[in-house]
Design a protein around this motif. Structure first.
Motif, PDB file in Angstrom:
ATOM      1  N   SER A  67      -6.806 -12.163   3.569  1.00 24.71           N
ATOM      2  CA  SER A  67      -6.647 -12.790   2.264  1.00 24.71           C
ATOM      3  C   SER A  67      -7.229 -11.939   1.143  1.00 24.71           C
ATOM      4  O   SER A  67      -7.216 -12.337  -0.013  1.00 24.71           O
ATOM      5  CB  SER A  67      -7.321 -14.167   2.257  1.00 24.71           C
ATOM      6  N   ILE A  68      -7.745 -10.777   1.471  1.00 25.33           N
ATOM      7  CA  ILE A  68      -8.325  -9.893   0.465  1.00 25.33           C
ATOM      8  C   ILE A  68      -7.259  -9.444  -0.529  1.00 25.33           C
ATOM      9  O   ILE A  68      -6.092  -9.289  -0.188  1.00 25.33           O
ATOM     10  CB  ILE A  68      -8.987  -8.661   1.133  1.00 25.33           C
ATOM     11  N   VAL A  69      -7.663  -9.282  -1.779  1.00 30.17           N
ATOM     12  CA  VAL A  69      -6.764  -8.771  -2.819  1.00 30.17           C
ATOM     13  C   VAL A  69      -7.454  -7.610  -3.522  1.00 30.17           C
ATOM     14  O   VAL A  69      -8.675  -7.480  -3.466  1.00 30.17           O
ATOM     15  CB  VAL A  69      -6.405  -9.863  -3.856  1.00 30.17           C
ATOM     16  N   PRO A  70      -6.691  -6.728  -4.178  1.00 30.49           N
ATOM     17  CA  PRO A  70      -7.320  -5.617  -4.896  1.00 30.49           C
ATOM     18  C   PRO A  70      -8.235  -6.128  -5.998  1.00 30.49           C
ATOM     19  O   PRO A  70      -7.943  -7.122  -6.660  1.00 30.49           O
ATOM     20  CB  PRO A  70      -6.116  -4.867  -5.486  1.00 30.49           C
ATOM     21  N   VAL A 130      -7.159   1.928  -3.288  1.00 28.40           N
ATOM     22  CA  VAL A 130      -6.014   1.320  -2.611  1.00 28.40           C
ATOM     23  C   VAL A 130      -5.010   2.387  -2.196  1.00 28.40           C
ATOM     24  O   VAL A 130      -4.965   3.485  -2.760  1.00 28.40           O
ATOM     25  CB  VAL A 130      -5.312   0.287  -3.516  1.00 28.40           C
ATOM     26  N   THR A 131      -4.218   2.050  -1.186  1.00 28.61           N
ATOM     27  CA  THR A 131      -3.088   2.881  -0.786  1.00 28.61           C
ATOM     28  C   THR A 131      -1.826   2.209  -1.303  1.00 28.61           C
ATOM     29  O   THR A 131      -1.634   1.006  -1.097  1.00 28.61           O
ATOM     30  CB  THR A 131      -3.011   3.005   0.749  1.00 28.61           C
ATOM     31  N   LYS A 166      -0.216  -1.445  -0.815  1.00 27.30           N
ATOM     32  CA  LYS A 166      -0.070  -1.841   0.586  1.00 27.30           C
ATOM     33  C   LYS A 166      -1.404  -2.103   1.286  1.00 27.30           C
ATOM     34  O   LYS A 166      -1.479  -2.915   2.199  1.00 27.30           O
ATOM     35  CB  LYS A 166       0.671  -0.750   1.362  1.00 27.30           C
ATOM     36  N   CYS A 167      -2.445  -1.371   0.884  1.00 27.11           N
ATOM     37  CA  CYS A 167      -3.732  -1.473   1.566  1.00 27.11           C
ATOM     38  C   CYS A 167      -4.865  -1.475   0.550  1.00 27.11           C
ATOM     39  O   CYS A 167      -4.783  -0.827  -0.494  1.00 27.11           O
ATOM     40  CB  CYS A 167      -3.965  -0.302   2.523  1.00 27.11           C
ATOM     41  N   VAL A 168      -5.931  -2.191   0.873  1.00 29.40           N
ATOM     42  CA  VAL A 168      -7.199  -2.094   0.141  1.00 29.40           C
ATOM     43  C   VAL A 168      -8.211  -1.496   1.111  1.00 29.40           C
ATOM     44  O   VAL A 168      -8.531  -2.111   2.129  1.00 29.40           O
ATOM     45  CB  VAL A 168      -7.677  -3.465  -0.359  1.00 29.40           C
ATOM     46  N   GLY A 169      -8.672  -0.285   0.821  1.00 28.78           N
ATOM     47  CA  GLY A 169      -9.516   0.403   1.787  1.00 28.78           C
ATOM     48  C   GLY A 169      -8.731   0.634   3.067  1.00 28.78           C
ATOM     49  O   GLY A 169      -7.629   1.189   3.052  1.00 28.78           O
ATOM     50  N   TYR A 207      -1.543  -4.816 -11.260  1.00 30.20           N
ATOM     51  CA  TYR A 207      -2.802  -4.073 -11.193  1.00 30.20           C
ATOM     52  C   TYR A 207      -2.614  -2.691 -11.811  1.00 30.20           C
ATOM     53  O   TYR A 207      -1.665  -1.982 -11.489  1.00 30.20           O
ATOM     54  CB  TYR A 207      -3.257  -3.932  -9.737  1.00 30.20           C
ATOM     55  N   GLN A 208      -3.524  -2.335 -12.705  1.00 35.45           N
ATOM     56  CA  GLN A 208      -3.468  -1.017 -13.325  1.00 35.45           C
ATOM     57  C   GLN A 208      -4.236  -0.038 -12.454  1.00 35.45           C
ATOM     58  O   GLN A 208      -5.363  -0.300 -12.047  1.00 35.45           O
ATOM     59  CB  GLN A 208      -4.052  -1.065 -14.741  1.00 35.45           C
TER      60      GLN A 208
END
Length: 205
Positions: A64-67, A73-74, A90-93, A143-144
């Motif tokens: 459920s994590i969001v940027p 991020v990837t 697509k990914c956070v960390g 997201y910027q």
């Protein structure tokens, strides 16, 4: 927030309380413009000691994590024009998101020097996989992103031949098959775990 409530449920981006000497952002939260916000969908936990109260959010699931501002991020580049490129985060960390988020990388956030000379199509192409840092949000639902740091930029790119290209400088990558060169804003370090774990999944989505 009330310390005596048994359960406080929150959603990503929800403002929880003022950030001050008494209230400190803990795991699952982030601080922005004097307030503490939730990074997850989950339950708020208050950890109190003598002088401070740490605000934590325990996610219902890790996915459920969001940027959040400051995160690396990837993302996959989807659209490129002269002023910006649109990305799909697509990914956070190291965590692959259950759904992508929309990101935008503006021309002025591509690098720190020679901003007026930047040509977006010489930095990014649709389909590129990039590492970027999340900036404070200025638009709802978008997201910027920034790749101004040396470590950020393109980590995976494919040539017209469909072959993964190899970085040969800060600004160029080369196809090992055709030996053709293409301009990119190349990340200084290509994290092996990201290439190994995520590249195939990201390119196939």
């Amino acid at each position: 927030m009330n310390e005596h409530e048994e359960l406080i449920v929150c959603v990503p981006g929800q403002r929880l309380c003022v950030a001050d000497k008494s209230n400190v952002a803990g795991p699952g939260t982030y601080e922005q413009q004097g307030y503490i916000y939730s990074k997850l969908a989950g339950v708020v936990k208050l950890v109190t000691d003598d002088k401070t109260r740490t605000i934590e959010v325990h996610g219902i699931t890790e996915q459920s994590i969001v940027p959040a501002p400051g995160d690396i991020v990837t993302a996959m580049v989807t659209v490129v024009n002269q002023r910006f490129c649109k990305c799909s985060i697509k990914c956070v960390g190291d965590i692959v998101l259950t759904r992508p988020y929309r990101g935008i990388l503006r021309k002025e956030d591509v690098r720190t020097i020679d901003k007026d000379k930047i040509e977006m199509y010489k930095c990014y192409r649709p389909g590129d996989i990039i590492l970027a840092r999340v900036l404070p949000m200025t638009e709802v639902h978008t997201y910027q992103l920034s790749t101004a740091e040396n470590e950020l930029g393109v980590v995976i790119a494919h040539s017209d031949e469909g072959v993964a290209m190899v970085p040969i400088s800060w600004t160029q990558m080369q196809c090992p098959k055709s030996l053709s060169k293409e301009f990119r804003k190349v990340a200084k370090v290509v994290p092996e775990h990201i290439v190994a774990e995520h590249s195939e999944q990201l390119m196939n989505e």
